[in-house]
Design an enzyme around this catalytic site. Structure first.
Site, mmCIF file in Angstrom:
data_model
loop_
_atom_site.group_PDB
_atom_site.id
_atom_site.type_symbol
_atom_site.label_atom_id
_atom_site.label_comp_id
_atom_site.label_asym_id
_atom_site.label_seq_id
_atom_site.Cartn_x
_atom_site.Cartn_y
_atom_site.Cartn_z
ATOM 1 N N ASP A 21 7.116 -16.307 -25.921
ATOM 2 C CA ASP A 21 5.619 -16.474 -25.308
ATOM 3 C C ASP A 21 5.776 -17.992 -24.352
ATOM 4 O OD1 ASP A 21 3.068 -16.520 -24.418
ATOM 5 O OD2 ASP A 21 2.335 -16.266 -26.346
ATOM 6 N N SER A 54 -0.890 -2.932 -17.620
ATOM 7 C CA SER A 54 -0.265 -3.803 -18.567
ATOM 8 C C SER A 54 -1.665 -3.712 -19.602
ATOM 9 C CB SER A 54 0.145 -5.153 -18.271
ATOM 10 O OG SER A 54 -0.930 -5.752 -17.735
ATOM 11 N N CYS A 98 1.949 -1.321 -31.768
ATOM 12 C CA CYS A 98 1.657 -0.175 -30.871
ATOM 13 C C CYS A 98 1.654 1.053 -31.425
ATOM 14 C CB CYS A 98 3.239 -0.140 -29.893
ATOM 15 S SG CYS A 98 2.866 1.062 -28.618
ATOM 16 N N THR A 132 -7.107 -8.297 -14.865
ATOM 17 C CA THR A 132 -7.846 -8.355 -16.025
ATOM 18 C C THR A 132 -6.906 -8.427 -17.378
ATOM 19 O OG1 THR A 132 -8.668 -6.288 -16.321
ATOM 20 C CG2 THR A 132 -9.910 -7.829 -14.857
ATOM 21 N N CYS A 172 6.999 -8.333 -26.648
ATOM 22 C CA CYS A 172 7.029 -9.314 -27.975
ATOM 23 C C CYS A 172 6.887 -8.226 -29.016
ATOM 24 C CB CYS A 172 5.658 -10.215 -27.587
ATOM 25 S SG CYS A 172 4.342 -9.240 -27.959
ATOM 26 N N CYS A 203 1.982 -6.461 -24.436
ATOM 27 C CA CYS A 203 2.171 -7.629 -25.181
ATOM 28 C C CYS A 203 0.895 -7.984 -26.137
ATOM 29 C CB CYS A 203 2.353 -8.715 -24.092
ATOM 30 S SG CYS A 203 3.508 -9.941 -24.367
ATOM 31 N N THR A 204 0.924 -9.044 -26.753
ATOM 32 C CA THR A 204 0.093 -9.271 -28.085
ATOM 33 C C THR A 204 -1.292 -9.480 -27.076
ATOM 34 O OG1 THR A 204 1.491 -10.672 -29.290
ATOM 35 C CG2 THR A 204 -0.651 -10.951 -29.657
ATOM 36 N N GLY A 205 -1.511 -10.658 -26.141
ATOM 37 C CA GLY A 205 -2.695 -10.926 -25.530
ATOM 38 C C GLY A 205 -2.834 -10.277 -24.164
ATOM 39 N N ASN A 206 -1.981 -9.677 -23.703
ATOM 40 C CA ASN A 206 -2.007 -9.428 -22.099
ATOM 41 C C ASN A 206 -2.348 -10.497 -21.177
ATOM 42 O OD1 ASN A 206 -4.100 -7.203 -19.922
ATOM 43 N ND2 ASN A 206 -1.830 -7.478 -19.935
ATOM 44 N N SER A 207 -1.896 -11.557 -21.374
ATOM 45 C CA SER A 207 -2.091 -12.900 -20.564
ATOM 46 C C SER A 207 -1.126 -13.374 -19.770
ATOM 47 C CB SER A 207 -2.786 -13.930 -21.417
ATOM 48 O OG SER A 207 -1.621 -14.562 -22.432
ATOM 49 N N CYS A 208 -0.048 -13.228 -20.293
ATOM 50 C CA CYS A 208 1.249 -13.909 -19.572
ATOM 51 C C CYS A 208 2.445 -12.811 -19.359
ATOM 52 C CB CYS A 208 1.893 -15.145 -20.200
ATOM 53 S SG CYS A 208 0.984 -16.395 -20.683
ATOM 54 N N ARG A 209 3.112 -12.271 -20.210
ATOM 55 C CA ARG A 209 4.422 -11.584 -19.937
ATOM 56 C C ARG A 209 4.177 -10.203 -19.266
ATOM 57 N NH1 ARG A 209 6.160 -12.839 -26.037
ATOM 58 N NH2 ARG A 209 3.926 -13.069 -26.177
ATOM 59 N N SER A 210 3.227 -9.470 -20.128
ATOM 60 C CA SER A 210 2.723 -8.155 -19.712
ATOM 61 C C SER A 210 2.194 -8.058 -18.181
ATOM 62 C CB SER A 210 1.850 -7.352 -20.673
ATOM 63 O OG SER A 210 0.890 -8.266 -20.873
ATOM 64 N N ASP A 238 -6.500 -6.510 -20.850
ATOM 65 C CA ASP A 238 -7.183 -5.516 -21.155
ATOM 66 C C ASP A 238 -6.487 -4.841 -22.589
ATOM 67 O OD1 ASP A 238 -8.647 -5.030 -18.724
ATOM 68 O OD2 ASP A 238 -6.780 -4.179 -17.640
#
Length: 136
Positions: A102, A33, A86, A60, A79, A7-14, A62
């Protein structure tokens, strides 16, 4: 079997996808992720996953690891930004794209924002469950 959720920021979805995949996949599968950027783990994602009994609080945020990416069996982008950015992978890597909004962009009251996260979580749950059962 090795799966990578991007995902973009590896904060939520992934992060949610990784959590569900670790729950549904056989224990010898390697699941990670990452993001094209690091935005830190989103506290609301942690909260809504905990509601489902999945603890991602120690995860974390990453950046994409190219070696892991190149050796993965499946790469799932969650996303458009991750799909577009990628890096190239060998033809042996199976790719899927799940165009999920998001939840971190949700606005409104706390309850409204929580509901957006829950909807996204439930969508990811279904997608991951179907993926794992397809490739088991």
């Amino acid at each position: 079997m090795q799966i990578y959720f991007l995902c973009t920021g590896n904060s939520c979805r992934s992060q949610m996808a990784e959590g569900f995949a670790k729950q549904y996949a056989p224990s010898d599968w390697i699941i990670k992720s990452a993001g094209v950027e690091q935005h830190g783990l989103n506290n609301i994602a942690v909260k809504v996953m905990a509601e489902r009994g999945i603890d991602i609080s120690a995860n974390t945020s990453d950046l994409i690891n190219n070696d892991y990416l190149q050796s993965s069996d499946y790469v799932i982008t969650l996303c458009g930004d991750a799909k577009d950015k990628c890096p190239m992978t060998p033809a042996s890597v199976k790719k899927e794209h799940w165009p999920l909004n998001d939840p971190a962009q949700a606005t409104g009251s706390n309850d409204q924002i929580l509901n957006v996260f829950r909807t996204t979580r439930d969508d990811i749950d279904n997608l991951v469950y179907d993926l794992i059962n397809k490739i088991k």
